[in-house]
Design a protein around this motif. Sequence first.
Motif, PDB file in Angstrom:
ATOM      1  N   PRO A  28      10.044   5.739  -3.012  1.00  0.00           N
ATOM      2  CA  PRO A  28       8.984   6.682  -2.617  1.00  0.00           C
ATOM      3  C   PRO A  28       8.936   6.813  -1.101  1.00  0.00           C
ATOM      4  N   PRO A  29       8.277   7.854  -0.607  1.00  0.00           N
ATOM      5  CA  PRO A  29       8.132   7.997   0.851  1.00  0.00           C
ATOM      6  C   PRO A  29       7.372   6.797   1.417  1.00  0.00           C
ATOM      7  N   SER A  30       7.605   6.538   2.686  1.00  0.00           N
ATOM      8  CA  SER A  30       6.883   5.439   3.335  1.00  0.00           C
ATOM      9  C   SER A  30       6.203   5.944   4.597  1.00  0.00           C
ATOM     10  N   PHE A  31       5.103   5.288   4.943  1.00  0.00           N
ATOM     11  CA  PHE A  31       4.338   5.683   6.125  1.00  0.00           C
ATOM     12  C   PHE A  31       4.653   4.736   7.276  1.00  0.00           C
ATOM     13  N   GLU A  32       4.881   5.295   8.430  1.00  0.00           N
ATOM     14  CA  GLU A  32       5.165   4.471   9.611  1.00  0.00           C
ATOM     15  C   GLU A  32       4.187   4.828  10.715  1.00  0.00           C
ATOM     16  N   PRO A  33       3.587   3.828  11.342  1.00  0.00           N
ATOM     17  CA  PRO A  33       2.658   4.126  12.450  1.00  0.00           C
ATOM     18  C   PRO A  33       3.403   4.621  13.677  1.00  0.00           C
ATOM     19  N   LEU A  34       2.746   5.458  14.457  1.00  0.00           N
ATOM     20  CA  LEU A  34       3.278   5.937  15.728  1.00  0.00           C
ATOM     21  C   LEU A  34       2.301   5.547  16.832  1.00  0.00           C
ATOM     22  N   PRO A  35       2.809   5.232  18.010  1.00  0.00           N
ATOM     23  CA  PRO A  35       1.892   4.804  19.083  1.00  0.00           C
ATOM     24  C   PRO A  35       1.052   5.938  19.653  1.00  0.00           C
TER      25      PRO A  35
ATOM     26  N   LEU B  38       4.226  13.130  -1.639  1.00  0.00           N
ATOM     27  CA  LEU B  38       4.806  13.270  -2.980  1.00  0.00           C
ATOM     28  C   LEU B  38       6.016  14.179  -2.957  1.00  0.00           C
ATOM     29  N   GLN B  39       6.789  14.029  -4.029  1.00  0.00           N
ATOM     30  CA  GLN B  39       8.003  14.830  -4.174  1.00  0.00           C
ATOM     31  C   GLN B  39       7.769  15.811  -5.308  1.00  0.00           C
ATOM     32  N   PRO B  40       7.747  17.110  -4.995  1.00  0.00           N
ATOM     33  CA  PRO B  40       7.448  18.100  -6.040  1.00  0.00           C
ATOM     34  C   PRO B  40       8.386  17.943  -7.243  1.00  0.00           C
ATOM     35  N   GLY B  41       7.818  17.933  -8.400  1.00  0.00           N
ATOM     36  CA  GLY B  41       8.614  17.859  -9.627  1.00  0.00           C
ATOM     37  C   GLY B  41       8.979  16.456 -10.040  1.00  0.00           C
ATOM     38  N   ILE B  42       8.616  15.475  -9.234  1.00  0.00           N
ATOM     39  CA  ILE B  42       8.960  14.088  -9.570  1.00  0.00           C
ATOM     40  C   ILE B  42       7.669  13.292  -9.719  1.00  0.00           C
ATOM     41  N   LYS B  43       7.449  12.732 -10.864  1.00  0.00           N
ATOM     42  CA  LYS B  43       6.218  12.000 -11.116  1.00  0.00           C
ATOM     43  C   LYS B  43       6.358  10.535 -10.710  1.00  0.00           C
ATOM     44  N   ASN B  44       5.246   9.952 -10.383  1.00  0.00           N
ATOM     45  CA  ASN B  44       5.148   8.514 -10.134  1.00  0.00           C
ATOM     46  C   ASN B  44       6.125   8.007  -9.078  1.00  0.00           C
ATOM     47  N   ASN B  45       6.399   8.818  -8.108  1.00  0.00           N
ATOM     48  CA  ASN B  45       7.230   8.337  -7.005  1.00  0.00           C
ATOM     49  C   ASN B  45       6.597   8.767  -5.677  1.00  0.00           C
ATOM     50  N   HIS B  46       5.288   8.577  -5.622  1.00  0.00           N
ATOM     51  CA  HIS B  46       4.549   8.997  -4.434  1.00  0.00           C
ATOM     52  C   HIS B  46       4.054   7.765  -3.686  1.00  0.00           C
ATOM     53  N   ALA B  47       3.497   7.994  -2.528  1.00  0.00           N
ATOM     54  CA  ALA B  47       2.889   6.905  -1.751  1.00  0.00           C
ATOM     55  C   ALA B  47       1.598   7.418  -1.132  1.00  0.00           C
ATOM     56  N   ASP B  48       0.585   6.574  -1.095  1.00  0.00           N
ATOM     57  CA  ASP B  48      -0.722   6.961  -0.542  1.00  0.00           C
ATOM     58  C   ASP B  48      -0.971   6.228   0.765  1.00  0.00           C
ATOM     59  N   PHE B  49      -1.744   6.873   1.594  1.00  0.00           N
ATOM     60  CA  PHE B  49      -2.109   6.268   2.872  1.00  0.00           C
ATOM     61  C   PHE B  49      -3.543   6.674   3.199  1.00  0.00           C
ATOM     62  N   THR B  50      -4.347   5.698   3.546  1.00  0.00           N
ATOM     63  CA  THR B  50      -5.727   6.000   3.943  1.00  0.00           C
ATOM     64  C   THR B  50      -5.862   5.770   5.446  1.00  0.00           C
ATOM     65  N   ALA B  51      -6.240   6.861   6.133  1.00  0.00           N
ATOM     66  CA  ALA B  51      -6.404   6.761   7.593  1.00  0.00           C
ATOM     67  C   ALA B  51      -7.578   5.834   7.899  1.00  0.00           C
ATOM     68  N   ALA B  52      -7.421   5.055   8.935  1.00  0.00           N
ATOM     69  CA  ALA B  52      -8.461   4.078   9.280  1.00  0.00           C
ATOM     70  C   ALA B  52      -9.783   4.788   9.531  1.00  0.00           C
ATOM     71  N   PRO B  53     -10.864   4.251   8.973  1.00  0.00           N
ATOM     72  CA  PRO B  53     -12.170   4.849   9.281  1.00  0.00           C
ATOM     73  C   PRO B  53     -12.511   4.615  10.742  1.00  0.00           C
ATOM     74  N   LEU B  54     -13.387   5.432  11.256  1.00  0.00           N
ATOM     75  CA  LEU B  54     -13.795   5.243  12.640  1.00  0.00           C
ATOM     76  C   LEU B  54     -14.555   3.929  12.770  1.00  0.00           C
ATOM     77  N   PRO B  55     -14.365   3.223  13.854  1.00  0.00           N
ATOM     78  CA  PRO B  55     -15.106   1.977  14.019  1.00  0.00           C
ATOM     79  C   PRO B  55     -16.605   2.245  14.081  1.00  0.00           C
ATOM     80  N   PRO B  56     -17.410   1.300  13.600  1.00  0.00           N
ATOM     81  CA  PRO B  56     -18.858   1.512  13.649  1.00  0.00           C
ATOM     82  C   PRO B  56     -19.317   1.742  15.084  1.00  0.00           C
ATOM     83  N   GLN B  57     -20.201   2.689  15.234  1.00  0.00           N
ATOM     84  CA  GLN B  57     -20.709   3.007  16.566  1.00  0.00           C
ATOM     85  C   GLN B  57     -22.222   3.031  16.523  1.00  0.00           C
ATOM     86  N   PRO B  58     -22.843   2.768  17.653  1.00  0.00           N
ATOM     87  CA  PRO B  58     -24.311   2.865  17.672  1.00  0.00           C
ATOM     88  C   PRO B  58     -24.731   4.270  17.260  1.00  0.00           C
TER      89      PRO B  58
END
Lengths: 371, 359
Positions: free
Chosen positions: B13-20, B97-117
Motif C-alpha cells: 500500500p502507499p506510505s506516508f513520509e514526513p517532510l520538514p 488509495l488505488q482506484p479499482g483495488i480494494k484493501n490496499n490503502h493507507a490512512d494518515f491522520t494529520a496532527a491536531p493543533l496543540p492545545p492553546q489558551p
Amino acid sequence: MFSRMMILAALGLILASAKPAFSASLEQGKPAIKSIDVIAFQPGGFLLIGDGAAGQVVLVKTPESTGKKWTASIDNLKEKIADRLGVAVKDAEILHFTVDSSAATAYLAVRRLDTKSQHILTIDGQGKISEFSLDNVAYKTIPLPKGSKGAISKITDLAWTGDRLLVSGLANEEFGCKLFCIYQPLEKSSEVILTSAETYHVAHGKWETKAPMTVLMPYEENGKKYLVGAFSCTPLVKYPLESFQKDAKVKGQSVVELGSGNKPLHMFTYSRGDKSYVLINTFRFHHARKPFGPSPYWTARIDTSAIAEKDNINEKALRRLDAKGEPAGDQIKIITEFHGVQHMEKLDAANALVIQEDGKGVLTLKTLALP
Amino acid sequence: MITLLAALLFAAPPSFEPLPAPPGIQVCLKLQGGELPGVKNGRVPYDQATQVFYLGLYDREKGKVGAPLFGSYELRQGILVFKPSHPLAAGKTYRALQPGIKNNHADFTAAPLPPQPAVQVVRIYPSADSVPANLLKFTLYFSGPMRQSREIFDQIELRDSQGKPVEDPWRRTELWSENDTRLTLWFHPGRVKVGVNLREQLGPPLTPFKEYSLVIPREMLDASGNPLGKEHIKRFRATAEVRERLDTRQWKLQLPRAGTREPLRVSFPRAVDPLLFNREVELLGPDGKKVAGASSFGLQEQSWQWTPVGAWPVGKYQLRVGDDTADLAGNTVERPFEVDLSSPADDSPAKNISFQIPP
C-alpha cells in the motif's frame, strides 16, 4: 448588420478590447499576495487579482486558450471544492468568480478557513476542477497609492477599460469611496489617480462621496468612455472617464435606482438583437422581511437606454419600483431564472456562467441563457 | 493499463513520509516493475498519476473518501510520489488509495493543533457604556487570531433590552486587522443615515435612550477552529444622535510645564474614534517636527494624552488634526457624517490647535 453594429457601439456593447499594454516584461515567479478580494479576467489572457491587504493589483498571465465549448453543470460545487482542498465543507468559502470566455473556463477565488489560505481554482467547460497555482507564473504587481487618507484594506472590484485599470476599494476605519485609475503601461511609474467620486444617492436624495462602490464596469456610449458603478442600496451611477484627472472632483450621474437593502455583486453588458442590457445580481440584506424571490440573491436586467439617459438622472433617475412599490416600467426587470445567483459572468453572446444556490445553501455552477 | 493494475494488485500500500517543510507530508507508492507507461523519472501528469493512486479526505463515519487532493506527482526510481499542494487539515484523516483495488490503502491522520489558551474578547471600542444612537461601528479586540468567515455577521448579535435580536444590523463586509486580532464591525450605514429607505423600512439599529447588548458568542471561532473561551457581552445605552461636525474649538487642553515629561492632556466634549485619532492627529514641536512620544486615551475615549520621550522645550506647538478625525458617529472635523453636497458648504472649519508652552 451595419446598423446593428452602429446601435451596439452607441449603446456601449463594443467595449474596449485592447490588451493591457506592458512596456516591460513580466516577472516570473510567485507574486507576494496577502489577500484575494476580487478577480477579473481581461483580454490577452490576464487574470487580475485585487489584493486590498497589500494595497495592490496583481496581473497574472494564464495559459493559452483551449477554446472548448462549455457543457458542464456542477452541482454541490462547494462540497466538490472542499473535497479537492481536503477540508470539511464548512472550512471552504467561495470568495469571487470570473470567466475567461475565450477558453470557456471559470476562475474561482476560494479560501480555506482553517489555514486562512486563499487559492485560485479553474473549472473548464467539461467540469474539471483544477488548481491555478501562483507558485511560478508570469506576473506584474501594480501598487496602489495610500494617499493622504490612509491605505485601503479591501478591493471591492476592478476592471480593465482598454487604456487604464479601474479599481474601487474601502478602508477599515472610515466609511469612504476610494477609486483608483491607473494608466497604461501599468508600470510602477504609471500615473495613478486616487479620488473619491461624488454620487447622487437617489434613495435618500443626497449627494455623497462616502459610500463605497461595490461593483464597477467599463462602459462606452457614442465613443465616450465611462465607468458605471453600483453601490449598496442601490444606485447605478455613470462617471465619464475623462473626468478622472489629478485633483479633479469626479461627479457621477445616477441613472438607475434598484431600491434599498441590496448589495450589488456582479454586473456586465450584453446584447440581444438590436437591444442591449446590463445584468446585475445583488444580495438582499432583509430578504427574510421582504423577499424578492426564494433566495436573498436576485438579479435584474436593465435596458441600457436607462444608462444612456441624459435628462432623467439623479433626482429623476429611473427607479425599479414606483411610489406604491410596484415595478415602475419595463426598463428594469427581475429575472426569475436568475434567482439565487451568487456569482455570474458573461460566458458568450447567449449565456452567462453562474453559481446559483437553491435556497438551501447548495451551489451549482452552470450556464443560464441571457434573458 | 490492465497490466499496470494487475501489477498493483500485488503491490504494497502507499506510505506516508514526513517532510520538514510545507506541506509536511508526501505519499509514496512503490510501483511493481518500477515504471509507468510512457513516463521516466520526473514529473508525472496529474490525471495519469491519479489513476494509479491518490490521496483524499476520509470521512470515517460515512466510510467515504473524497476526490483527489490538489498536488503534484513525481516518479523517483520506481516510486510514485505525491506531494499535496497545501498542508493537510489538522486532525483530519486522509486515505491514499488505488482506484479499482480494494484493501490496499493507507490512512494518515494529520496532527491536531496543540492545545492553546482560549481566545477571549479583550477590549471593545467604544468603551463607553453610553453611545450616540447613530454609532457607526464597534472595534473588537481579541487575545489571539480569529478565523475569518462571513458567518461572523450571523453570530454576533445586537439585542434590545428584552433580549430580542435587532434584525440584520451589520454591514456584511469583513474588516480584520492583518493578524486577525481586531475586527471592525460596522452598522449598516443605510440604517444609520436619515432618509435612506433601509432605515425607513427597518428602523435604525439603535433608538435613543434604549438599552442594548452587543453579544459576541462562544461559537465564534479562533484561527485554530476553537470556540471563544467565553461569551462576551457589552451592555450600553443609546443616547441622542449626534449629527454635527466635530469642532476642535471645544477641545480643552491641559498643558504640561516646560522642562518636564508631564503629559499633554486634551479632553473632548464627546468621545472620539481612537483609531482614526491616532492616525490623523500629530503633535508638532517648536522646530516644526513631530514630537516623539506615546499616545493614550482616557476614560471612554473622552480624553487623550501625549507623553513625550524627552522634556518639553519652551515654544510654540501645533496639534495638527487631520480631516478624517471623527467622533463615534462618523462626524469628522471637516463635516458631519451626513451632508448634502449640494447644500452650501460649512464655513472653513477650524481644525488645528496651536498652543505655547511658556518658560
